[in-house]
Design an enzyme around this catalytic site. Structure first.
Site, PDB file in Angstrom:
ATOM      1  N   ASP A   1       0.842  -1.200   0.000  1.00  0.00           N
ATOM      2  CA  ASP A   1       0.000   0.000   0.000  1.00  0.00           C
ATOM      3  C   ASP A   1       0.878   1.252   0.000  1.00  0.00           C
ATOM      4  O   ASP A   1       0.378   2.375  -0.076  1.00  0.00           O
ATOM      5  CB  ASP A   1      -0.995  -0.007   1.169  1.00  0.00           C
ATOM      6  CG  ASP A   1      -0.327  -0.119   2.525  1.00  0.00           C
ATOM      7  OD1 ASP A   1       0.911  -0.310   2.582  1.00  0.00           O
ATOM      8  OD2 ASP A   1      -1.043  -0.014   3.537  1.00  0.00           O
ATOM      9  N   SER A   2       2.226   1.057   0.026  1.00  0.00           N
ATOM     10  CA  SER A   2       3.157   2.170  -0.217  1.00  0.00           C
ATOM     11  C   SER A   2       2.944   2.727  -1.623  1.00  0.00           C
ATOM     12  O   SER A   2       3.452   3.811  -1.935  1.00  0.00           O
ATOM     13  CB  SER A   2       4.604   1.712  -0.034  1.00  0.00           C
ATOM     14  OG  SER A   2       4.857   0.531  -0.770  1.00  0.00           O
TER      15      SER A   2
ATOM     16  N   ASP B   1      -0.977  -6.053  -0.046  1.00  0.00           N
ATOM     17  CA  ASP B   1      -1.450  -5.408   1.188  1.00  0.00           C
ATOM     18  C   ASP B   1      -2.959  -5.195   1.132  1.00  0.00           C
ATOM     19  O   ASP B   1      -3.474  -4.639   0.150  1.00  0.00           O
ATOM     20  CB  ASP B   1      -0.796  -4.021   1.344  1.00  0.00           C
ATOM     21  CG  ASP B   1       0.490  -4.061   2.143  1.00  0.00           C
ATOM     22  OD1 ASP B   1       0.752  -5.065   2.835  1.00  0.00           O
ATOM     23  OD2 ASP B   1       1.245  -3.064   2.084  1.00  0.00           O
TER      24      ASP B   1
ATOM     25  N   LYS C   1      -1.503  -9.429   2.918  1.00  0.00           N
ATOM     26  CA  LYS C   1      -0.815  -8.982   4.131  1.00  0.00           C
ATOM     27  C   LYS C   1      -1.708  -7.988   4.871  1.00  0.00           C
ATOM     28  O   LYS C   1      -2.317  -7.119   4.246  1.00  0.00           O
ATOM     29  CB  LYS C   1       0.531  -8.341   3.786  1.00  0.00           C
ATOM     30  CG  LYS C   1       1.280  -7.777   4.990  1.00  0.00           C
ATOM     31  CD  LYS C   1       2.772  -7.568   4.728  1.00  0.00           C
ATOM     32  CE  LYS C   1       3.164  -6.331   3.989  1.00  0.00           C
ATOM     33  NZ  LYS C   1       2.742  -5.050   4.616  1.00  0.00           N
TER      34      LYS C   1
ATOM     35  N   GLU D   1       8.701  -4.194  10.913  1.00  0.00           N
ATOM     36  CA  GLU D   1       9.162  -2.907  10.391  1.00  0.00           C
ATOM     37  C   GLU D   1       9.669  -2.003  11.504  1.00  0.00           C
ATOM     38  O   GLU D   1       8.979  -1.758  12.499  1.00  0.00           O
ATOM     39  CB  GLU D   1       7.996  -2.230   9.637  1.00  0.00           C
ATOM     40  CG  GLU D   1       8.366  -0.867   9.056  1.00  0.00           C
ATOM     41  CD  GLU D   1       7.393  -0.360   8.004  1.00  0.00           C
ATOM     42  OE1 GLU D   1       6.528  -1.131   7.546  1.00  0.00           O
ATOM     43  OE2 GLU D   1       7.494   0.816   7.634  1.00  0.00           O
TER      44      GLU D   1
END
Ligand SMILES: Nc1nc(=O)c2c([nH]1)NC[C@@H]1CN(c3ccc(C(=O)N[C@@H](CCC(=O)O)C(=O)O)cc3)CN21
Ligand SMILES: CC(C)C(=O)C(=O)O
Ligand SMILES: [Mg+2]
Length: 272
Positions: free
Chosen positions: A52-53, A91, A121, A190
């Site tokens: 989703d980045s 994502d 994810k 992360e």
């Protein structure tokens, strides 16, 4: 399909768990489009994350919150068309799974059915346990994501390292065990201290893929535009740049611009 294409051994969720058992490190990079994914797959990267980045990198948003399920499916569909070997994980975007397990399952099913991706994810631990369970029960592989979870950025206010305090570290360790017990095939950690990440990786048998989580985990992930040096402004400590594409691209584009303006391009061989 040609024989040459079939000789690629596809990565599965099972291969990743086997790789951890064999102490073989796992490589993961993001991709959001066909052309990039084709290069990443051919280069031998094990897992492609349709992150989703894309909200930041593709759409220019400040955070990952605005990207929609439809957008994620569009990116994932284009990535899946390009791959022969890599495992494709997508994502679930903010708002597509937090309400209840049924909504989470519906979102995961749409991703699997409409894009052809191999796994999803989700960010979070015990809070989203029932949603993870429901998705897994439908036969959809789930990757977890703990530590810095960008979809809850407004709860924290910063992108600083997570789980430095004992209470948060304890919760993270428990969540990692929970994700393994539920049946997740891997998890992303992360921006957490390297020592904690290593401890977590040693405590579970599913692979831990780190980003800013040190070298004691089972694999690494980066956003491909970051590691290719396309954006000079994003410079977190955990990032290693393997190229300076920003400079290379800027030079090429300026050269083209110059040649168009001067009339040098196209020449006789470049016309009909
Ligand atoms: N291009 C891109 N790369 C990423 O790695 C990424 C995204 N976008 N979007 C979604 C999340 C957000 N991520 C982030 C965002 C910021 C930092 C970060 O560390 N930023 C600064 C300031 C941190 C602070 O406030 O201390 C840094 O210099 O480290 C790390 C990961 C990781 N993800
Ligand atoms: C940074 C990785 C793990 C991610 O979730 C993303 O790219 O969206
Ligand atoms: Mg993400």
């Amino acid at each position: 399909m040609s024989v040459a294409k079939k000789q690629y051994k596809r990565i599965t969720v099972k291969s990743l768990v086997d790789m951890k058992a064999n102490k073989e490190r796992i490589s993961m990079l993001t991709s959001y489009d066909f052309t990039m994914a084709k290069i990443v797959d051919k280069a031998g990267i094990d897992v492609i994350l349709v992150g989703d980045s894309a909200s930041n990198v593709m759409a220019g948003h400040e955070t990952t919150l605005p990207i929609t399920l439809d957008h994620m499916i569009y990116h994932a569909t284009n990535v899946v068309r390009a791959i022969n070997r890599s495992l494709v994980v997508v994502d679930l975007p903010f708002g597509s799974y937090q309400s209840d397990p049924k909504e989470a399952l519906r979102s995961a099913i749409r991703i699997m059915k409409e894009s052809g991706a191999h796994a999803v994810k989700l960010e979070g631990g015990s809070e989203i346990k029932d949603s993870i369970k429901r998705i897994l029960k439908a036969g959809i592989p789930v990757m977890g994501h703990l530590g810095l979870t960008p979809q809850s950025i407004y709860k924290f206010g910063t992108y600083t390292v997570r789980a430095k305090e004992e209470a948060e570290a304890e919760k993270l360790k428990e969540d990692a065990l929970l994700l393994e017990r539920l049946g997740c095939f891997a998890l992303v950690l992360e921006k957490v201290p390297a020592k904690l990440a290593e401890e977590v990786a040693k405590s579970i048998s599913i692979p831990v893929i780190g980003i800013g989580a040190g070298n004691g985990v089972d694999g690494q992930v980066l956003v491909i535009h970051d590691m290719l040096g396309m954006d000079h402004e994003f410079s977190p400590r955990f990032l290693r740049r393997y190229a300076d594409l920003n400079t290379i691209m800027t030079k090429a584009i300026q050269d083209y611009n110059k040649d168009v303006k001067s009339g040098d391009f196209p020449n006789e061989n470049e016309q009909y």
